[in-house]
Design a protein around this motif. Structure first.
Motif, PDB file in Angstrom:
ATOM      1  N   ARG A 114      -4.149 104.054  75.402  1.00 19.32           N
ATOM      2  CA  ARG A 114      -5.381 104.001  74.632  1.00 19.32           C
ATOM      3  C   ARG A 114      -5.161 103.104  73.412  1.00 19.32           C
ATOM      4  O   ARG A 114      -4.117 103.148  72.790  1.00 19.32           O
ATOM      5  N   LEU A 115      -6.170 102.310  73.094  1.00 25.86           N
ATOM      6  CA  LEU A 115      -6.167 101.496  71.878  1.00 25.86           C
ATOM      7  C   LEU A 115      -7.064 102.186  70.871  1.00 25.86           C
ATOM      8  O   LEU A 115      -8.259 102.353  71.106  1.00 25.86           O
ATOM      9  N   LEU A 116      -6.475 102.621  69.770  1.00 24.68           N
ATOM     10  CA  LEU A 116      -7.230 103.248  68.691  1.00 24.68           C
ATOM     11  C   LEU A 116      -7.460 102.197  67.616  1.00 24.68           C
ATOM     12  O   LEU A 116      -6.503 101.678  67.041  1.00 24.68           O
ATOM     13  N   PRO A 117      -8.714 101.855  67.338  1.00 19.73           N
ATOM     14  CA  PRO A 117      -8.983 100.808  66.352  1.00 19.73           C
ATOM     15  C   PRO A 117      -8.591 101.251  64.941  1.00 19.73           C
ATOM     16  O   PRO A 117      -8.480 102.443  64.661  1.00 19.73           O
ATOM     17  N   ALA A 118      -8.398 100.270  64.088  1.00 23.36           N
ATOM     18  CA  ALA A 118      -8.039 100.547  62.697  1.00 23.36           C
ATOM     19  C   ALA A 118      -9.197 101.226  61.991  1.00 23.36           C
ATOM     20  O   ALA A 118     -10.369 100.919  62.238  1.00 23.36           O
ATOM     21  N   GLY A 119      -8.873 102.144  61.129  1.00 25.30           N
ATOM     22  CA  GLY A 119      -9.872 102.811  60.306  1.00 25.30           C
ATOM     23  C   GLY A 119      -9.634 102.485  58.857  1.00 25.30           C
ATOM     24  O   GLY A 119      -8.778 101.661  58.500  1.00 25.30           O
ATOM     25  N   SER A 120     -10.358 103.133  57.996  1.00 24.22           N
ATOM     26  CA  SER A 120     -10.201 102.856  56.566  1.00 24.22           C
ATOM     27  C   SER A 120      -8.866 103.371  56.028  1.00 24.22           C
ATOM     28  O   SER A 120      -8.341 102.843  55.059  1.00 24.22           O
ATOM     29  N   ASP A 121      -8.293 104.382  56.687  1.00 27.61           N
ATOM     30  CA  ASP A 121      -7.045 104.960  56.198  1.00 27.61           C
ATOM     31  C   ASP A 121      -5.866 104.796  57.150  1.00 27.61           C
ATOM     32  O   ASP A 121      -4.787 105.313  56.878  1.00 27.61           O
ATOM     33  N   ASN A 122      -6.040 104.087  58.272  1.00 28.15           N
ATOM     34  CA  ASN A 122      -4.916 103.897  59.196  1.00 28.15           C
ATOM     35  C   ASN A 122      -4.998 102.549  59.903  1.00 28.15           C
ATOM     36  O   ASN A 122      -6.037 101.903  59.925  1.00 28.15           O
ATOM     37  N   ARG A 123      -3.873 102.149  60.476  1.00 21.10           N
ATOM     38  CA  ARG A 123      -3.783 100.882  61.204  1.00 21.10           C
ATOM     39  C   ARG A 123      -4.185 101.087  62.651  1.00 21.10           C
ATOM     40  O   ARG A 123      -4.244 102.212  63.136  1.00 21.10           O
TER      41      ARG A 123
END
Length: 147
Positions: free
Chosen positions: A92-101
């Motif tokens: 799974r590819l988890l996109p970057a969020g405001s608090d993580n890469r």
């Protein structure tokens, strides 16, 4: 004498090593590859598959992490960025969020179950990594894999 009681003058017997064979130890010394667990071998396989890709795409992958998890969590319908084999996600590819890469998560148990042997597992891990990195970069997997 009642069961569970012991004499004051006799030393307490140790329950381990009951038959005088000594304590059990590892079959292989920790320095040999056979002493590693399946999870440790899989982690090494992922690192081996990632190194050539990371060497070529180092600047583009500075904000990407790669992780390994044993099994996928329960999914919500319609999620994007999932590579599946039937209904079982392999990565799974988890996109970057405001608090993580951004993060690529490879699922060890489904990948191992799908592979026939060690060489097939190595190829499968490489293919899944290439596909996920290509998805992250917005490129064709053949462009990411050439080199």
């Amino acid at each position: 004498m009642a069961r569970g009681t012991q004499r004051q003058d006799s030393p307490r017997r140790r329950n381990r090593d009951r038959h005088g064979r000594g304590l059990r130890g590892p079959l292989y010394p920790a320095t040999l590859p056979a002493a590693r667990s399946r999870a440790e071998r899989f982690d090494a396989l992922v690192i081996e598959a990632l190194e050539p890709i990371e060497t070529r795409w180092r600047t583009e992958l500075t904000q990407l992490d790669v992780a390994v998890d044993d099994v996928p969590e329960v999914q919500v319908e319609g999620e994007d960025g999932v590579v599946e084999d039937g209904n079982v996600p392999l990565a799974r590819l988890l996109p970057a969020g405001s608090d993580n890469r951004a993060r690529i998560v490879l699922y060890r148990r489904p990948l191992e179950a799908r592979a026939k042997d060690g060489a097939d597992l190595s190829d499968l891990v490489h293919d899944v990594l290439v596909e996920q990195i290509a998805n992250y970069l917005g490129l064709d997997p053949d462009v990411v894999d050439e080199g």
